[in-house]
Write an enzyme that holds these catalytic residues in place. Sequence first.
Site, short mmCIF file in Angstrom:
data_model
loop_
_atom_site.label_atom_id
_atom_site.label_comp_id
_atom_site.label_asym_id
_atom_site.label_seq_id
_atom_site.Cartn_x
_atom_site.Cartn_y
_atom_site.Cartn_z
N HIS A 1 0.83 -1.20 0.00
CA HIS A 1 0.00 0.00 0.00
C HIS A 1 0.87 1.26 0.00
O HIS A 1 0.70 2.15 -0.85
CB HIS A 1 -0.92 -0.02 1.22
CG HIS A 1 -1.81 1.17 1.36
ND1 HIS A 1 -3.16 1.14 1.11
CD2 HIS A 1 -1.55 2.44 1.76
CE1 HIS A 1 -3.68 2.33 1.32
NE2 HIS A 1 -2.72 3.14 1.73
N GLU A 2 1.80 1.34 0.93
CA GLU A 2 2.63 2.55 1.02
C GLU A 2 3.50 2.70 -0.22
O GLU A 2 3.69 3.80 -0.73
CB GLU A 2 3.49 2.55 2.29
CG GLU A 2 2.71 2.38 3.58
CD GLU A 2 1.49 3.26 3.73
OE1 GLU A 2 1.50 4.39 3.21
OE2 GLU A 2 0.50 2.82 4.36
N HIS B 1 1.58 4.07 -3.14
CA HIS B 1 1.31 5.50 -3.02
C HIS B 1 2.34 6.33 -3.77
O HIS B 1 2.09 7.50 -4.09
CB HIS B 1 1.34 5.93 -1.55
CG HIS B 1 0.00 5.93 -0.86
ND1 HIS B 1 -1.14 6.43 -1.43
CD2 HIS B 1 -0.36 5.52 0.39
CE1 HIS B 1 -2.16 6.32 -0.57
NE2 HIS B 1 -1.71 5.75 0.53
N1 TRP Z 1 -1.66 8.10 4.27
C1 TRP Z 1 -1.53 7.01 5.21
C2 TRP Z 1 -1.91 5.75 4.48
O1 TRP Z 1 -3.02 5.45 4.26
C3 TRP Z 1 -2.36 7.11 6.42
C4 TRP Z 1 -2.26 8.27 7.33
C5 TRP Z 1 -3.01 9.36 7.32
C6 TRP Z 1 -1.53 8.36 8.51
N2 TRP Z 1 -2.79 10.13 8.42
C7 TRP Z 1 -1.90 9.52 9.16
C8 TRP Z 1 -0.59 7.54 9.08
C9 TRP Z 1 -1.39 9.87 10.41
C10 TRP Z 1 -0.07 7.89 10.30
C11 TRP Z 1 -0.47 9.03 10.97
O2 TRP Z 1 -1.13 5.06 3.99
ZN ZN Z 2 -2.87 5.13 2.11
#
Ligand code: TRP
Ligand code: ZN
Length: 883
Positions: free
Chosen positions: A307-308, A311
């Site tokens: 997932h990461e 992104h």
């Molecule tokens: N963007 C991250 C993901 O979905 C998730 C995320 C959003 C996040 N806000 C956060 C992770 C705050 C840690 C802390 O992959």
């Molecule tokens: Zn995400």
Amino acid sequence: MSARPENAPVPTRLDDYRAPAWRVDTVELTFDLGIDSTEVVARLHLQRDPAQDQPLRLDGEGLELLAIALDDHPLDAGAYRYAENVLEVDGARDGSVLETRVRLKPAENTALEGLYLSGSREAGFLLTQCEAEGFRHITFFPDRPDVLAKFTVTLRADRTRFPVLLAGGNPDGAGELDDGRHWARFVDPHPRPSYLFALVAGRLEKLERDYVTADKRAVKLVMWSEPNVIDRCHYALDALERSMRWDEQTYGRNYDLDVFHVVATHDFNMGAMENKGLNIFNAKYLLADPDSTTDDEYRGVEAVVAHEYFHNWSGNRVTCRDWFQLSLKEGLTVFREQSFSADMNSAPLKRIEDVALLRRAQFTEDAGPLAHPVRPSEYREINNFYTATVYEKGSELVRMIAGRLGREGFRRGMDRYFERNDGRAATIEDFLDALGSANDIDLSPYLAWYAQAGTPRLKAHGRYDSSRREYTLTLSQHTPPTHGQPHKQPVPIPVKLALFGQDGRMLALHLDGRAASQGNEAVVILDRAEQDFVFRDVDQPPVPSLLRGFSAPVILECDYTPKALALLLTHDPDGFNRWEAGQQLAALAFDALRDGTGNAAVDAWCGALSALFSGESVDAALLADLLTPPGELVLADRQLEADPSRIHELRRVLQQHLARRLGAEPLYQRYRTLAAQTTIDLDAASQASRRLKRCVLELLAMVDPERAYMLASSQYDQAPGMTDRLAALGVLVRAQAPQATTALAHFRARYDDNALALDKWFMVQAQIPGEPALERIKALESDPKFTLKNPNRARALLGVFASANPSGFHRADGAGYVFFAERLAQLDALNPQIAARLATAFNGWKRLEPVRREAARLAMAHLLARGDLSRNLGEILGNMLQD
Ligand code: TRP
Ligand code: ZN
């Protein structure tokens, strides 16, 4: 009432979106890092939008401003104002350079947003979390995702305390300074929004590997963790490499920097974060070894790593214009991860797991007071919108569209989406537009899915006309009203279907109005309130298999007889729909037990499963899923006035019926066969046999508890890995078997220094059903290893209690609610994001029976009345209590 101003902020609205009046072209950041005090110098190269005549305004929260200069001239006190989280500066022009110096106090940051300390003062390390609006806790900046800047970051710190210095982008030099200090610089060539900023500094160990992308870029992949757990990073590193290859092969997307760093921390608000070139992970989703990680958790690590990584394109190269578009990156990335995991593992099992999660988390959210569209139209606190709706339902929407376009069409559309929007901050419309235009299809009708809250009900009714040999399927849709959306419009619902003969074979489909035969399976799209679909040349009254593979995120209402569902459960070659038929049949059986309306459904369910259990035709993992009835939360959704203890009891009765039908002796024999095969391997067959073994043991405990506890106890003692160990412990603890005490004490001692394993020790006890749960929770709070400051620990005990133990939490005397509300207040003072998230456990309160409903309402109302709550928790409770 004297609420703090941030308790009742003006909501941010999608319709109010304006392009930024000021942008930042490049930014140079210099950090002088320290645990108690860190200084940040930021030089912003500003661009003014000539069409807007706005003063320069930057976001900044809790910053101690030490110095400020515009175009290298220090500013007089009268030339800027810093109030209410905004810094306003006079005299800035297009091309101006603003330099600020601020001080931060990382060790005091318990909210884990911005720059904070993970672990102890002595051994811990510094790191950042910026999504969604954390960068404003680090420096002054237009902290919004449509401001894309080129980042250069220089880190300076004491070499002994902080030997490793990391930031996003490519490394661009490092060296020594005076007094035992050193520095390192990183430059990111790709303009990016501030929420993707990250740095890490401390004593970390690494595991690295060389990787060459399909387009021939040499990349260093590096996993970082605290030294004692670096051996547990191998699996994640492999998963990363698999993800990178898969994205090259499936979407033609290559990685675009020379390094890719991934860091594990035990102190993290969510699962992981996709910061450009420097992903940061909750250790729960990065560390894995057989001794402390279950099979399910292994798959979780693989999924989150993917997932990461994904992104990097869906989110980073193409980012979101504003936070209303969050699902543009999250829904899409969840979909990409789900497809990847399906390719790496069993596709039907993955689908079952994802749909089960969707129902448990998203359908319940959509049916309660927090219901919101995948693209909300307003919010007060954006952190409250990282929800199952934005993620999981968002993914389902992408899946529907992908299905509509077909494999090649979807790839063509995605190519166009990335091409058109690379380096841009995009919207959901941009996404639908690119996909549609690459395929000459108008996808705009799908926008209604993004704008409407609530789960559509799909009604299906079939009529067979033997004289005309025709089968007419009438499909209709209805979405119940949600807060602020009394009237809903029809949405396009793709229904993948097949027809079965009474002998369980699929019939050839001749859909009226389509030229050729469709083979055995077809997709029809219901895009009006009601529509008929006529099938010709049908020789017998068929049983329809609808929404195959869960082709749309809706609730199907079809007047199936138990017999028809049993036929699908026995014969449907679509693994997902076979499971689905079983779930529906189990739900009918549950209703019949509840209402005392006969044994037809119970018999049909148990009969079909018993045939599958004794046959050899079904894969062990699927069989385990088939033998598991819907969970208590999903069953509660079927009631208008739910009594969670009764639901718990009835579900057990249902399982007892099944166990009796399968028989104590056959269950025992199957257990022994499976136990004899026990390995520690991670291959699909070994995982499947562990999964079935656990399920068989649980069923055996329903009919022959003494024997089951003995088996569980020896399984605990002899388990080669965590999956078997935790499964055995779970059976003993949830049943409060006599052997549970010794096993728990053993587990506690064995994993004293393993935080992730210890979390499971708290979790398993937080799931003790019924009355005894609360006392146990309270006792566990005084364990020296319990702390509210660590999100994983707080979630393991309090989150699991409130969200995954309905019969324990929803006590008729309301004591669960009172206790939980007190803890929320304490948590809120430390970490508002976590408090708000845990508070969503109250989500189903309006559909509780009246006594519990009133008790829950009172507990929430008391909490809200405190008036000193964070914006995060305040918004959740406010929405929860709105009518
Ligand atoms: N963007 C991250 C993901 O979905 C998730 C995320 C959003 C996040 N806000 C956060 C992770 C705050 C840690 C802390 O992959
Ligand atoms: Zn995400």
